[in-house]
Design a protein around this motif. Structure first.
Motif, mmCIF file in Angstrom:
data_model
loop_
_atom_site.group_PDB
_atom_site.id
_atom_site.type_symbol
_atom_site.label_atom_id
_atom_site.label_comp_id
_atom_site.label_asym_id
_atom_site.label_seq_id
_atom_site.Cartn_x
_atom_site.Cartn_y
_atom_site.Cartn_z
ATOM 1 N N ASP A 127 9.049 -1.727 -16.542
ATOM 2 C CA ASP A 127 9.336 -1.274 -15.178
ATOM 3 C C ASP A 127 9.114 0.230 -15.042
ATOM 4 O O ASP A 127 8.521 0.695 -14.054
ATOM 5 C CB ASP A 127 10.783 -1.628 -14.805
ATOM 6 C CG ASP A 127 10.914 -3.059 -14.313
ATOM 7 O OD1 ASP A 127 10.163 -3.439 -13.409
ATOM 8 O OD2 ASP A 127 11.758 -3.791 -14.851
ATOM 9 N N ALA A 159 6.081 -2.809 -12.284
ATOM 10 C CA ALA A 159 6.528 -3.498 -11.081
ATOM 11 C C ALA A 159 5.541 -3.357 -9.928
ATOM 12 O O ALA A 159 5.643 -4.088 -8.935
ATOM 13 C CB ALA A 159 7.889 -2.968 -10.650
ATOM 14 N N SER A 178 3.819 -6.039 -5.879
ATOM 15 C CA SER A 178 3.598 -5.799 -4.455
ATOM 16 C C SER A 178 2.477 -6.656 -3.899
ATOM 17 O O SER A 178 2.336 -6.800 -2.684
ATOM 18 C CB SER A 178 3.300 -4.311 -4.216
ATOM 19 O OG SER A 178 2.136 -3.926 -4.942
ATOM 20 N N PRO A 227 11.219 -7.347 -2.899
ATOM 21 C CA PRO A 227 11.734 -6.272 -3.754
ATOM 22 C C PRO A 227 13.224 -6.018 -3.474
ATOM 23 O O PRO A 227 13.719 -6.274 -2.382
ATOM 24 C CB PRO A 227 10.884 -5.066 -3.372
ATOM 25 C CG PRO A 227 10.449 -5.343 -1.968
ATOM 26 C CD PRO A 227 10.260 -6.821 -1.870
ATOM 27 N N MET A 228 13.922 -5.518 -4.452
ATOM 28 C CA MET A 228 15.342 -5.245 -4.317
ATOM 29 C C MET A 228 15.592 -3.762 -4.472
ATOM 30 O O MET A 228 14.950 -3.077 -5.281
ATOM 31 C CB MET A 228 16.139 -6.016 -5.382
ATOM 32 C CG MET A 228 15.985 -7.524 -5.304
ATOM 33 S SD MET A 228 17.160 -8.396 -6.370
ATOM 34 C CE MET A 228 18.680 -8.049 -5.509
ATOM 35 N N ARG A 229 16.516 -3.299 -3.686
ATOM 36 C CA ARG A 229 16.962 -1.920 -3.830
ATOM 37 C C ARG A 229 17.979 -1.832 -4.971
ATOM 38 O O ARG A 229 18.510 -2.850 -5.414
ATOM 39 C CB ARG A 229 17.586 -1.423 -2.525
ATOM 40 C CG ARG A 229 16.558 -1.181 -1.423
ATOM 41 C CD ARG A 229 17.226 -0.634 -0.193
ATOM 42 N NE ARG A 229 16.241 -0.284 0.816
ATOM 43 C CZ ARG A 229 15.611 0.878 0.878
ATOM 44 N NH1 ARG A 229 15.865 1.805 -0.045
ATOM 45 N NH2 ARG A 229 14.740 1.123 1.817
ATOM 46 N N ALA A 267 20.121 -4.824 -6.756
ATOM 47 C CA ALA A 267 19.856 -5.139 -8.159
ATOM 48 C C ALA A 267 21.136 -5.065 -8.983
ATOM 49 O O ALA A 267 21.400 -5.928 -9.826
ATOM 50 C CB ALA A 267 18.806 -4.178 -8.715
ATOM 51 N N ALA A 276 7.375 -1.026 -2.540
ATOM 52 C CA ALA A 276 8.329 -1.848 -3.285
ATOM 53 C C ALA A 276 8.395 -1.497 -4.759
ATOM 54 O O ALA A 276 9.343 -1.868 -5.438
ATOM 55 C CB ALA A 276 7.969 -3.329 -3.139
ATOM 56 N N ALA A 279 9.118 -0.011 -8.286
ATOM 57 C CA ALA A 279 10.321 0.696 -8.717
ATOM 58 C C ALA A 279 10.066 2.172 -8.922
ATOM 59 O O ALA A 279 10.979 2.978 -8.838
ATOM 60 C CB ALA A 279 10.839 0.069 -10.010
ATOM 61 N N GLN A 299 12.414 -4.174 -11.139
ATOM 62 C CA GLN A 299 11.998 -5.416 -10.498
ATOM 63 C C GLN A 299 11.563 -6.485 -11.515
ATOM 64 O O GLN A 299 11.965 -7.644 -11.413
ATOM 65 C CB GLN A 299 10.852 -5.126 -9.518
ATOM 66 C CG GLN A 299 11.124 -4.015 -8.509
ATOM 67 C CD GLN A 299 12.251 -4.383 -7.546
ATOM 68 O OE1 GLN A 299 12.526 -5.555 -7.316
ATOM 69 N NE2 GLN A 299 12.909 -3.378 -6.973
#
Length: 439
Positions: free
Chosen positions: A38, A43, A47, A54-56, A60, A141, A143, A152
């Motif tokens: 990552d 990551a 996209s 995607p996670m913030r 996460a 998105a 990381a 991610q």
């Protein structure tokens, strides 16, 4: 040394903590590797897949906290269920079987999977870095682009581990009740016993006499415990180097204490070899199935005796144990019971193992359970049937006579324990046995 390493490995992976510890280390290494990917921008390739949201960092962290908490909770539940199953099995089937359940790979690997997933989530969670709450688009998105750091790829692997854990949990919930079913327990012991017999005595349809000990100066034990392993290969090497002959006085599974003889040494000075020789005898507080088929025979006998005790009175469990004992004795009766302990098939092997005799095995199995079987007409009939089936494939008359003697002794015992129609039923079956096995 090779035998000692194999024995060490066998005992190591039999411990209940081994696989959880191993999976924890592997999970920590996997987490470090995924976080490194990552951080290296791995990551960014995600996209290209719109279905991967995607996670913030906060999301996460929440997912990883939930994963870690749920996994340690499930691991605790798995451990509790295992302890309940072990307690039940130990109390019902006998404390000797406690080792079988503790060594069960299904239980060990299930607990290891949950513990490993817990460790993975914790290690990845440590890498999550908080962000300033600013809007972002799908193109941002990766990381390495978003503020803060949300691993991610590591999260996707975490989701995959969660899926694996769900499958393992379903397997475990089916495995535990299945593994404590008495028929399953007896099957596992019986198959291990038959496999141990074939491995220990690989030559079939030969009936040579065991080599007689050659005597010599006795070498005694200094420690106390059960003989768990005898390293025959190293003993052979030592005997050839010293131009000596070792005649063993014990076999694996025997209990020894200080000043009891382990072997006789002929052609060499015991004082020069005793320290090195003792290193090739592994002593411990308990017996193990390694090099010791009698241990598995004793487990079947113990289950049968408990089943026929007045407090339990379960003759059908004893009948199943008798079936497996009969299968093992039939296999033993057809084999050459001389152990070839040398690394090469040699007539001048300098290590003479303690001789094994078929009558000894027959007494250890049918003889040990005979008095209890005689009190149950159904079990007595099945034991006679098992003895007859063990005789059917045999051509070695002396071994047939050993089995016939056990049937006769069972009948003598049954006449003291049974009366009326029950006794007549067993006597009729015994007469059929006599006619079928007569020379």
């Amino acid at each position: 040394m090779t035998a000692e390493i194999r024995f060490f490995w066998t005992r190591l992976n039999a411990n209940y903590w081994f696989y959880p510890a191993l999976f924890s280390i592997l999970a920590a290494l996997l987490a470090v590797a995924m976080v490194a990917i990552d951080r290296a921008g791995g990551a960014e390739m995600l996209s290209d897949y719109e279905w991967i949201v995607p996670m913030r960092p906060k999301g996460a962290a929440d997912v990883l906290i939930l994963m870690a908490g749920s996994m340690i909770g499930v691991a605790s539940t798995v451990f509790s269920i295992t302890l309940v199953a072990v307690t039940y099995a130990s109390g019902t089937y006998g404390p000797r079987l406690l080792t079988n359940f503790m060594e069960d790979k299904g239980n060990q690997l299930s607990l290891a999977t949950f513990i490993g997933s817990f460790v993975y989530a914790l290690v990845v969670l440590r890498s999550v870095r908080a962000e300033n709450e600013t809007p972002s688009t799908g193109a941002d998105a990766a990381a390495t682009v978003l503020p803060g750091f949300a691993p991610q790829v590591s999260l996707l692997v975490g989701y995959a581990l969660m899926g694996v854990c769900i499958g393992v949990l379903v397997y475990f919930l089916n495995h535990v009740p299945s593994s404590i079913r008495i028929n399953k327990v007896l099957e596992q012991i019986g198959r291990r016993l038959v496999a141990a017999v074939r491995k220990t005595y690989p030559v079939e349809d030969e009936f040579g006499d065991a080599r007689e000990p050659e005597g010599g100066e006795p070498l005694t034990a200094r420690d106390t415990g059960y003989v768990q392993l005898i390293d025959f290969q190293d003993l052979e090497t030592m005997a050839r180097e010293a131009d000596a002959t070792f005649s063993l006085r014990v076999r694996t599974g025997d209990f020894v204490h200080r000043d009891l003889p382990l072997m006789d040494v002929k052609g060499a000075d015991v004082a020069d070899l005793e320290e090195k020789i003792r290193e090739h005898f592994t002593l411990g507080p308990t017996r193990t199935p390694a090099q010791d088929p009698q241990f598995l025979i004793d487990e079947l006998v113990e289950i049968g005796l408990r089943a026929l005790s007045p407090g339990i009175n379960d003759p059908f469990t004893a009948i199943t144990a008798l079936h497996w004992l009969g299968a093992a004795m039939s296999d033993l009766a057809r084999r050459d019971l001389r152990k070839d302990v040398c690394s090469e098939d040699s007539d001048d092997c300098p290590v003479i193992p303690c001789p094994d005799d078929f009558s000894h095995y027959a007494e250890r199995s049918f003889g040990s359970i005979r008095s209890a079987v005689a009190t149950s007409p159904n079990a007595a009939k099945v034991m006679i049937d098992a003895l007859e089936k063990a005789c059917v494939p045999l051509t070695h008359r002396s071994r047939i006579e050993v089995l016939r003697d056990h049937a006769r002794l069972l009948m003598d015992q049954a006449r003291l324990a049974l009366v009326g129609p029950d006794l007549k039923m067993v006597e009729d079956r015994y007469r059929d046995f006599e006619a079928a096995t007569a020379g």
